[in-house]
Enzyme design. Structure first.
Site, PDB file in Angstrom:
ATOM      1  N   GLU A   1       2.317 -11.821   5.405  1.00 13.21           N
ATOM      2  CA  GLU A   1       1.224 -11.246   6.174  1.00 13.21           C
ATOM      3  C   GLU A   1       1.589 -11.388   7.647  1.00 13.21           C
ATOM      4  O   GLU A   1       1.496 -12.465   8.229  1.00 13.21           O
ATOM      5  CB  GLU A   1      -0.084 -11.966   5.863  1.00 13.21           C
ATOM      6  CG  GLU A   1      -0.522 -11.872   4.409  1.00 13.21           C
ATOM      7  CD  GLU A   1      -1.010 -10.490   4.021  1.00 13.21           C
ATOM      8  OE1 GLU A   1      -1.060  -9.596   4.896  1.00 13.21           O
ATOM      9  OE2 GLU A   1      -1.363 -10.303   2.851  1.00 13.21           O
TER      10      GLU A   1
ATOM     11  N   HIS B   1       0.820  -1.208   0.000  1.00 18.96           N
ATOM     12  CA  HIS B   1       0.000   0.000   0.000  1.00 18.96           C
ATOM     13  C   HIS B   1       0.859   1.266   0.000  1.00 18.96           C
ATOM     14  O   HIS B   1       2.053   1.210  -0.289  1.00 18.96           O
ATOM     15  CB  HIS B   1      -1.000  -0.023   1.151  1.00 18.96           C
ATOM     16  CG  HIS B   1      -1.662  -1.357   1.292  1.00 18.96           C
ATOM     17  ND1 HIS B   1      -2.597  -1.824   0.396  1.00 18.96           N
ATOM     18  CD2 HIS B   1      -1.474  -2.365   2.186  1.00 18.96           C
ATOM     19  CE1 HIS B   1      -2.979  -3.046   0.738  1.00 18.96           C
ATOM     20  NE2 HIS B   1      -2.302  -3.403   1.812  1.00 18.96           N
TER      21      HIS B   1
ATOM     22  N   GLU C   1      -2.242  -0.102   7.936  1.00 21.05           N
ATOM     23  CA  GLU C   1      -1.326  -1.093   7.371  1.00 21.05           C
ATOM     24  C   GLU C   1      -0.215  -0.419   6.584  1.00 21.05           C
ATOM     25  O   GLU C   1       0.939  -0.866   6.624  1.00 21.05           O
ATOM     26  CB  GLU C   1      -2.101  -2.046   6.465  1.00 21.05           C
ATOM     27  CG  GLU C   1      -1.237  -3.144   5.878  1.00 21.05           C
ATOM     28  CD  GLU C   1      -1.975  -4.035   4.903  1.00 21.05           C
ATOM     29  OE1 GLU C   1      -1.364  -4.986   4.395  1.00 21.05           O
ATOM     30  OE2 GLU C   1      -3.167  -3.767   4.641  1.00 21.05           O
TER      31      GLU C   1
ATOM     32  N   HIS D   1       3.033  -7.071   4.357  1.00 21.73           N
ATOM     33  CA  HIS D   1       1.621  -6.762   4.573  1.00 21.73           C
ATOM     34  C   HIS D   1       1.202  -7.125   5.995  1.00 21.73           C
ATOM     35  O   HIS D   1       1.980  -7.678   6.774  1.00 21.73           O
ATOM     36  CB  HIS D   1       0.743  -7.541   3.589  1.00 21.73           C
ATOM     37  CG  HIS D   1       0.790  -7.027   2.196  1.00 21.73           C
ATOM     38  ND1 HIS D   1      -0.115  -6.116   1.697  1.00 21.73           N
ATOM     39  CD2 HIS D   1       1.652  -7.295   1.180  1.00 21.73           C
ATOM     40  CE1 HIS D   1       0.183  -5.840   0.436  1.00 21.73           C
ATOM     41  NE2 HIS D   1       1.255  -6.544   0.103  1.00 21.73           N
TER      42      HIS D   1
END
Length: 311
Positions: free
Chosen positions: A275, A101, A138, A193
């Site tokens: 993750e 992101h 995030e 992430h």
């Protein structure tokens, strides 16, 4: 966390995680059949009173430094390759680190919602990502961990390329992120992430590319090396952070295989997504907002990369 449009390719990958001291369960980003976006998670961050996504509150910050590792045995220790983390064991290697992101994505919904080709389909350019219930995003988390990871790898002699450093208004799009790794002829690419799954879903997981062939996507050459990279990261992440693999994905292996992520589908070099935990679970959120834990996370990823590269 990657958005899950998938008809998931689910494989049970046998991995014996030597997770010494792993006592806390931590969760990952691609929640089973409703896992969030390649750049994004669901649900989105809490909104401020004006309806715009709120910015993160001050999470604990600590200067990223190769010297502050976690308990669990990584920082300052000898990794599985026999090299000290401070040595130049990765000299001549190129690693691309992809912070998931971008903090600016919140202000550029039109741009990030544009569809791009992921080889087998078309998908949104990027997403905002998820956040903790308190509003720690995030995008802020991934930049912090990526900076720490960059410093650890650089200390070992690697050339590190970031896909972005919040130095652009939004993006890059998921197809461009893949191109950056390909153009760098990276020995390994890791996309950082955190998940946005249901409360109670805890534990990290590493997303591996499925065998995909269609359009501009052909992962035949990277499936095997990417799995090796991912297995090493999963083992060292557990060891460095003291946290367990996902309790909602991967059947306890900490590994998940997906065919719907453009960042993996379009890669021509070994690549995985990590993750690190579930931002929507309060117990995981306490870890993710801790600078000390984030350093451990970076250390575990760095050690896994070094093991893969035989550094």
């Amino acid at each position: 966390m990657p958005y899950d449009h998938r008809k998931t390719v689910r494989r049970t990958l046998a991995l014996a995680l030597a997770a010494t001291g792993c006592c806390a369960a931590l969760a990952g980003c691609g929640a089973s059949q409703a896992s969030p976006q390649e750049g994004g998670k669901q649900p989105g961050p809490p909104s401020a009173s004006d309806g715009r996504p709120s910015r993160p509150p001050a999470a604990s910050t600590g200067a990223p430094s190769a010297g502050t590792g976690g308990t669990g045995g990584s920082a300052g220790s000898v990794d599985a390759s026999g090299a000290s983390p401070g040595s130049r064991s990765l000299a001549g290697r190129t690693v691309v680190v992809d912070p998931g992101h971008n903090p600016g994505n919140f202000d550029h919904s039109r741009e990030i919602n544009q569809k791009v080709d992921i080889g087998t389909n078309r998908k949104e350019c990027d997403t905002t990502g998820t956040s903790t219930n308190a509003g720690y995003t995030e995008a802020s988390f991934t930049l912090d961990v990526s900076h720490r990871l960059r410093d650890l790898l650089t200390a070992r002699g690697a050339k590190v390329v970031l896909t972005h450093d919040a130095d652009r208004p939004w993006g890059p799009c998921i197809d461009e992120r893949a191109r950056i790794g390909n153009a760098a002829a990276a020995d390994a690419v890791v996309s950082v992430h955190a998940d946005g799954s249901a409360v109670g879903n805890r534990g990290f997981h590493v997303i591996l590319p499925a065998r995909v062939s269609g359009g501009s996507a052909d992962t035949a050459d990277i499936v095997g090396p990417s799995r090796e990279l991912g297995e090493g990261i999963a083992e060292h992440f557990a060891r460095a952070t003291g946290t367990e693999p996902s309790n909602y994905l991967g059947s306890g292996t900490g590994l998940d295989v997906r065919d719907d992520l453009g960042g993996l589908n379009l890669s021509t070099v070994p690549k995985v997504f990590v993750e690190c935990g579930n931002m929507r679970d309060p117990k995981d959120a306490r870890l993710l907002t801790s600078a000390t834990w984030r350093q451990k996370a970076a250390q575990g990823i760095a050690d896994g990369i070094a093991t893969y590269l035989k550094g």
